[in-house]
Design an enzyme around this catalytic site. Structure first.
Site, mmCIF file in Angstrom:
data_model
loop_
_atom_site.group_PDB
_atom_site.id
_atom_site.type_symbol
_atom_site.label_atom_id
_atom_site.label_comp_id
_atom_site.label_asym_id
_atom_site.label_seq_id
_atom_site.Cartn_x
_atom_site.Cartn_y
_atom_site.Cartn_z
ATOM 1 N N ASP A 79 -9.304 -31.512 -11.463
ATOM 2 C CA ASP A 79 -9.757 -32.636 -10.924
ATOM 3 C C ASP A 79 -10.517 -33.659 -12.027
ATOM 4 O OD1 ASP A 79 -11.984 -30.666 -11.657
ATOM 5 O OD2 ASP A 79 -13.439 -31.731 -10.463
ATOM 6 N N ASP A 128 -12.245 -28.711 -23.097
ATOM 7 C CA ASP A 128 -12.729 -29.688 -22.087
ATOM 8 C C ASP A 128 -14.055 -30.450 -22.994
ATOM 9 O OD1 ASP A 128 -13.266 -31.129 -19.712
ATOM 10 O OD2 ASP A 128 -14.426 -29.492 -19.126
ATOM 11 N N GLU A 164 -14.032 -28.866 -10.963
ATOM 12 C CA GLU A 164 -15.049 -28.643 -12.454
ATOM 13 C C GLU A 164 -16.167 -29.765 -11.940
ATOM 14 O OE1 GLU A 164 -17.025 -29.250 -16.324
ATOM 15 O OE2 GLU A 164 -15.798 -30.637 -14.873
ATOM 16 N N GLU A 165 -15.711 -30.748 -11.754
ATOM 17 C CA GLU A 165 -16.869 -32.033 -11.503
ATOM 18 C C GLU A 165 -17.765 -31.862 -10.695
ATOM 19 O OE1 GLU A 165 -17.018 -34.069 -13.952
ATOM 20 O OE2 GLU A 165 -14.719 -34.092 -14.897
ATOM 21 N N HIS A 175 -15.256 -40.563 -17.472
ATOM 22 C CA HIS A 175 -15.933 -40.822 -16.201
ATOM 23 C C HIS A 175 -15.770 -42.207 -15.925
ATOM 24 C CE1 HIS A 175 -17.975 -36.445 -15.688
ATOM 25 N NE2 HIS A 175 -16.778 -36.624 -16.327
HETATM 26 ZN ZN LIG Z 1 -14.372 -31.975 -17.911
#
Ligand SMILES: [Zn+2]
Length: 411
Positions: free
Chosen positions: A81, A199, A176-177, A381
């Site tokens: 995701d 990550d 995860e987010e 992001h």
């Molecule tokens: Zn991440």
């Protein structure tokens, strides 16, 4: 290898996999399943065994050992995701070869410029192939770079059987987010001794410390009366909420802290005289300080209840994850191996605490110690997100080197 990495990465980022906190399904969004299913097919195509997807969208696969030695089973994880902060729909990656360090106008109309004035670290990428957004979406390097790196590393190990390794497990996970990544992760089925999430950010990052984290929601209830006749009767919920916030240490906020400093972060403030709601996150690296922070919140609430009435304030405070250091320190050799793998490839390991959490923060407490390794991306992001393909290639080699070192150091 660079072309292979680019091809994979571009095919992944074109699928919109933004997670959705308001969804109750797992994965939270359909797009994640689309990518997950594509990854299963790709894992099979490169020659991984038992590639599968479960009913919650978790993808797992195995690379069997090619050694007689007893080597621990190592896992590599990445999440499918992308963040909810900025749109991930219609990602249109821009590939810049031989980046010369000059400002990149990502979107002229909206004046989105990726330049060294705002992003001085860009000078680290001169001569690299970098991938940026077109200024209208996030890129999704977080965490599709990790997926591309793990996939390419497995493909590389399969094509280079002379590199000896134990059993390797890979997993691609949803959500995860929105903090749900490990919730339905089947640690027993995964059956690895240790794992790494791919990550992290810039090259060299190696992390095994995260925050201890709690979420806090407060509801203040007032009594609304016509202001002309309110004397002695009106109770203003918004003002009690302000009083609560003022009682927190003012300098312990994200914008005023760094390194190992913790904070209270006011996420939202919504309300009026009748009812006001505050939402916070509470973060600290030290468990003791973390508990003290929560105790302070409870103390302030108790004092305000004393002052305004017991039923004026409702509190909902929950732990979200803990510092993984507690679980990783006893098996510190897994950090050392990752660090040595980087050094063998002339990468300077940068061991630093994560001012946040990763899936590893939760997985480590579920019995799978899981440090975090760089992907090579920056500015996650948002529209300024970019990644160096050169450093993605290094990440691929770090994965292969870790597998090799575990074999070499086994009996
Ligand atoms: Zn991440």
């Amino acid at each position: 290898m660079k072309n292979e990495i680019i091809q994979r990465f571009v095919s992944y980022v074109k699928i919109n996999t933004q997670s959705d906190e308001n969804s109750t399904t797992c994965p939270s969004t359909e797009g994640q399943l689309t990518l997950a299913n594509q990854l299963v097919e790709e894992l099979k195509a490169i020659g991984m065994t038992d590639a599968s997807i479960d009913e919650n969208g978790y993808v797992m696969a195995t690379l069997p050992a090619n050694t007689e030695k007893k080597v621990p089973t190592i896992g590599f994880l990445a999440h499918v995701d992308t963040a909810t902060d900025f749109t991930g729909k219609g990602v249109n990656p821009q590939i810049i070869e031989q980046f010369d360090g000059s400002d990149l106008v990502l979107n002229g109309a909206a004046n989105v410029v990726l330049g060294k004035k705002d992003f001085p670290s860009l000078s680290n990428y001169i001569g690299h192939t970098i991938i940026t957004t077109d200024g209208t979406t996030l890129l999704g390097a977080d965490n599709k770079a990790g997926i591309a790196e793990i996939m390419t590393a497995m493909d590389y190990l399969i094509k280079h059987p002379e590199i000896k390794h134990g059993k390797i497990r890979v997993a691609f996970t949803p959500d995860e987010e929105i903090g749900r990544g490990p919730h339905k992760f089947d640690v027993e089925k995964f059956n690895a001794d240790y794992a790494y999430t791919m990550d992290g950010g810039p090259i060299g990052e190696l992390q095994y410390e995260s925050f201890n984290a709690a979420g806090l929601k407060l509801t203040f209830r007032g009594t609304n009366i016509h202001p002309g006749t309110a004397k002695g009767t009106m109770v203003n919920a918004a003002k009690i909420a302000m009083e609560f916030h003022s009682a927190l240490p003012a300098d312990e906020a994200p914008e005023l802290t760094e390194g190992y400093e913790g904070f209270y972060h006011l996420l939202s403030f919504q309300g009026d005289v009748e009812e006001t709601k505050l939402a916070y996150i509470i973060r600290d690296f030290e468990r003791e300080n973390f508990e003290a922070r929560k105790a302070l919140v409870e103390k302030i609430v108790a004092d305000l209840r004393e002052k305004y009435g017991q039923d004026r304030i409702a509190i909902d405070m929950n732990d979200q994850y803990y510092n993984m250091r507690e679980k990783i320190e006893p098996v510190k050799e897994i950090v050392d191996i990752a660090s040595d793998a980087m050094k063998n490839l002339d990468i300077e390991p940068i061991v630093s605490p994560i001012r946040g959490g990763t899936d590893g923060s939760q997985l480590s407490y579920m019995g799978l110690p899981t440090p975090n390794i760089f992907t090579g991306g920056e500015n996650f992001h948002g529209p300024y997100e970019f990644i160096s393909v050169d450093n993605m290639e290094k990440a691929v080699h770090v994965i292969a080197e870790i597998c090799k070192l575990f074999e070499e150091r086994a009996e």
